[in-house]
Scaffold this motif. Sequence first.
Motif, PDB file in Angstrom:
ATOM      1  N   ASP A   1       0.836  -1.196   0.000  1.00 17.84           N
ATOM      2  CA  ASP A   1       0.000   0.000   0.000  1.00 17.84           C
ATOM      3  C   ASP A   1       0.873   1.249   0.000  1.00 17.84           C
ATOM      4  OD1 ASP A   1      -1.822   2.058   0.468  1.00 17.84           O
ATOM      5  OD2 ASP A   1      -3.102   0.781   1.711  1.00 17.84           O
ATOM      6  N   GLU A   2       0.823   2.001  -1.091  1.00 22.92           N
ATOM      7  CA  GLU A   2       1.657   3.192  -1.248  1.00 22.92           C
ATOM      8  C   GLU A   2       1.274   4.303  -0.266  1.00 22.92           C
ATOM      9  OE1 GLU A   2      -1.999   4.373  -3.253  1.00 22.92           O
ATOM     10  OE2 GLU A   2      -0.874   2.496  -3.067  1.00 22.92           O
ATOM     11  N   ARG A   3       0.139   4.149   0.437  1.00 22.27           N
ATOM     12  CA  ARG A   3      -0.270   5.148   1.424  1.00 22.27           C
ATOM     13  C   ARG A   3       0.448   4.988   2.744  1.00 22.27           C
ATOM     14  NH1 ARG A   3      -6.547   3.711   0.699  1.00 22.27           N
ATOM     15  NH2 ARG A   3      -5.526   1.665   0.875  1.00 22.27           N
ATOM     16  N   GLU A   4       1.259   3.966   2.885  1.00 16.86           N
ATOM     17  CA  GLU A   4       2.065   3.761   4.098  1.00 16.86           C
ATOM     18  C   GLU A   4       2.922   5.001   4.356  1.00 16.86           C
ATOM     19  OE1 GLU A   4       5.945   1.104   5.428  1.00 16.86           O
ATOM     20  OE2 GLU A   4       4.602   0.318   3.868  1.00 16.86           O
ATOM     21  N   ASP A   5       3.088   5.359   5.619  1.00 20.26           N
ATOM     22  CA  ASP A   5       3.853   6.544   6.003  1.00 20.26           C
ATOM     23  C   ASP A   5       5.255   6.480   5.397  1.00 20.26           C
ATOM     24  OD1 ASP A   5       5.642   8.298   7.547  1.00 20.26           O
ATOM     25  OD2 ASP A   5       3.898   8.629   8.830  1.00 20.26           O
ATOM     26  N   TYR A   6       5.525   7.395   4.463  1.00 14.85           N
ATOM     27  CA  TYR A   6       6.776   7.338   3.702  1.00 14.85           C
ATOM     28  C   TYR A   6       7.978   7.707   4.573  1.00 14.85           C
ATOM     29  CZ  TYR A   6      10.074   8.082  -0.125  1.00 14.85           C
ATOM     30  OH  TYR A   6      11.176   8.021  -0.964  1.00 14.85           O
ATOM     31  N   ALA A   7       7.860   8.796   5.321  1.00 11.50           N
ATOM     32  CA  ALA A   7       8.978   9.249   6.151  1.00 11.50           C
ATOM     33  C   ALA A   7       9.354   8.199   7.186  1.00 11.50           C
ATOM     34  CB  ALA A   7       8.621  10.568   6.829  1.00 11.50           C
TER      35      ALA A   7
ATOM     36  N   LYS B   1      12.905   6.172   7.397  1.00  9.01           N
ATOM     37  CA  LYS B   1      13.644   6.268   8.655  1.00  9.01           C
ATOM     38  C   LYS B   1      13.971   4.869   9.176  1.00  9.01           C
ATOM     39  CE  LYS B   1      13.381   8.428  13.251  1.00  9.01           C
ATOM     40  NZ  LYS B   1      13.520   7.212  14.097  1.00  9.01           N
ATOM     41  N   ARG B   2      12.994   3.981   9.126  1.00 15.05           N
ATOM     42  CA  ARG B   2      13.206   2.601   9.557  1.00 15.05           C
ATOM     43  C   ARG B   2      14.244   1.896   8.684  1.00 15.05           C
ATOM     44  NH1 ARG B   2       8.413   1.270   9.194  1.00 15.05           N
ATOM     45  NH2 ARG B   2       8.425   0.314   7.119  1.00 15.05           N
ATOM     46  N   ASN B   3      14.178   2.176   7.384  1.00 16.94           N
ATOM     47  CA  ASN B   3      15.109   1.535   6.463  1.00 16.94           C
ATOM     48  C   ASN B   3      16.548   1.967   6.734  1.00 16.94           C
ATOM     49  OD1 ASN B   3      15.762   0.122   3.782  1.00 16.94           O
ATOM     50  ND2 ASN B   3      16.448   2.200   3.366  1.00 16.94           N
ATOM     51  N   TYR B   4      16.744   3.271   6.957  1.00 14.99           N
ATOM     52  CA  TYR B   4      18.098   3.771   7.184  1.00 14.99           C
ATOM     53  C   TYR B   4      18.636   3.366   8.557  1.00 14.99           C
ATOM     54  CZ  TYR B   4      17.636   6.565   2.951  1.00 14.99           C
ATOM     55  OH  TYR B   4      17.476   6.973   1.651  1.00 14.99           O
ATOM     56  N   GLU B   5      17.753   3.236   9.530  1.00 17.05           N
ATOM     57  CA  GLU B   5      18.197   2.880  10.878  1.00 17.05           C
ATOM     58  C   GLU B   5      18.373   1.376  11.055  1.00 17.05           C
ATOM     59  OE1 GLU B   5      15.369   4.543  13.556  1.00 17.05           O
ATOM     60  OE2 GLU B   5      16.130   6.606  13.338  1.00 17.05           O
ATOM     61  N   GLU B   6      17.481   0.585  10.460  1.00 20.28           N
ATOM     62  CA  GLU B   6      17.498  -0.857  10.680  1.00 20.28           C
ATOM     63  C   GLU B   6      18.004  -1.653   9.487  1.00 20.28           C
ATOM     64  OE1 GLU B   6      13.592  -2.033  11.850  1.00 20.28           O
ATOM     65  OE2 GLU B   6      13.396  -0.442  13.362  1.00 20.28           O
ATOM     66  N   GLY B   7      18.022  -1.008   8.326  1.00 23.13           N
ATOM     67  CA  GLY B   7      18.438  -1.722   7.131  1.00 23.13           C
ATOM     68  C   GLY B   7      17.299  -2.543   6.551  1.00 23.13           C
ATOM     69  N   PRO B   8      17.534  -3.207   5.429  1.00 26.67           N
ATOM     70  CA  PRO B   8      16.482  -3.987   4.774  1.00 26.67           C
ATOM     71  C   PRO B   8      16.206  -5.283   5.518  1.00 26.67           C
ATOM     72  CG  PRO B   8      18.561  -4.324   3.653  1.00 26.67           C
ATOM     73  CD  PRO B   8      18.812  -3.269   4.690  1.00 26.67           C
ATOM     74  N   PRO B   9      15.077  -5.920   5.273  1.00 27.84           N
ATOM     75  CA  PRO B   9      14.810  -7.231   5.870  1.00 27.84           C
ATOM     76  C   PRO B   9      15.900  -8.226   5.479  1.00 27.84           C
ATOM     77  CG  PRO B   9      12.856  -6.351   4.791  1.00 27.84           C
ATOM     78  CD  PRO B   9      13.988  -5.467   4.397  1.00 27.84           C
ATOM     79  N   ALA B  10      16.143  -9.194   6.346  1.00 30.29           N
ATOM     80  CA  ALA B  10      17.203 -10.165   6.094  1.00 30.29           C
ATOM     81  C   ALA B  10      16.952 -10.963   4.814  1.00 30.29           C
ATOM     82  CB  ALA B  10      17.340 -11.108   7.288  1.00 30.29           C
TER      83      ALA B  10
ATOM     84  N   ALA C   1       6.102   2.464  -2.634  1.00 30.23           N
ATOM     85  CA  ALA C   1       6.317   3.403  -3.732  1.00 30.23           C
ATOM     86  C   ALA C   1       7.699   3.231  -4.343  1.00 30.23           C
ATOM     87  CB  ALA C   1       6.128   4.845  -3.250  1.00 30.23           C
ATOM     88  N   GLU C   2       8.700   2.971  -3.486  1.00 33.00           N
ATOM     89  CA  GLU C   2      10.054   2.758  -3.998  1.00 33.00           C
ATOM     90  C   GLU C   2      10.173   1.404  -4.683  1.00 33.00           C
ATOM     91  OE1 GLU C   2      11.878   5.113  -4.290  1.00 33.00           O
ATOM     92  OE2 GLU C   2      11.109   6.536  -2.828  1.00 33.00           O
TER      93      GLU C   2
END
Length: 366
Positions: A221-227, A231-240, A256-257
């Motif tokens: 769902d592209e309506r997911e909070d983008y920011a 932020k989660r991606n940069y702090e935690e990285g991608p899923p294993a 969206a990405e």
Amino acid sequence: MRLFTCSNCGNPVHFDNRVCVNCSSRLGFDSDKLVMHALAPAGGTDWTVIGNTDTATVHFCANADHDICNWLVPAGSQSGYCVVCSYNRIVPVADNPEGLSRWQKISAAQRHLFYSLLRWNLPRPGRDVDPQGGLVFDFLADEVDANGNVVQAAMTGHEDGLISLRAAEADDATREQIRVQMGEPYRTLLGHFRHEIGHWYFAQLCRDEQTLSQARALFGDEREDYAAALKRNYEEGPPADWQNSFISTYASSHPAEDFAECWAHFFHIVDTLETARSFGLSTDPRRHEDMAAEVDFNPYNADSAQTLIDAWVPLSVALNEIQRSMGQHDSYPFILSTPVIEKLDFINGLIHRAGRGAQAGEAKAA
């Protein structure tokens, strides 16, 4: 990208050629017919097409004055700019070598993007048609201090049809430094263009409820909070296990990405396969029959993503091995999982429903 032919001498010419190396004819690209023309001067800024019985004259895009563009416009056109350059709003300054070089490189990538858009006849409403959400490009300079140090780097991105590109990324050293810092396997100007315009085409083509539902089932769902997602991606990285479902780590950061990354990769694959087809490339390694492939179809009119992938995987493996033989990075360091292929297939269908598809492009480019 396919090979073209000089209409004066029949010599092969390439998409970015300005002059035929065999007969020295001036060359210009016809964006309506998707062909390269050899031209003869007809006085003033007028040119005529050599080998064409039509006596109509053409002009070069106004940006040809700086060797930025080699596309043509009809002599009676209301705009002095070609179909690509007419979308530009902010461009690098051309009064110094650095700015001119950046603009030339950016324009080359942008024209390569538009070749694909024209081949598929994808809709391209600009700000003249849609002032709020039409397509427009800004190529932005960094903010620097009196000593030339970067105070604020310009941003590459997309917002409501505005595609912004940091002009400094036309410099190889700058772009490579960012690629390494971001841990990216691939980063190019053309890749930026293909990715960012993917965001715009999601809004353009995924409007009806059925298409939007299909897209959300595949990408999320592209309506997911983008920011929050970034932020989660940069702090935690991608899923294993990101490679099981995504084309890249960045694709796993937000739906969206994911769509924009898959859109860009679809363009990468199709355009490279057309190049392979133009050069008659095939792979048939001895005792490795599963790596045999031949591009004996028009990639721009493939009936499914699987047709593309069946040819792409062996070819990309060969390309990577060639790169390694030259001591270079892999050309295509990505894995295409089954979920990714399903996403590419959705994009393939989306593109062919959006316009006349490759039927028109195939007729033009035959």
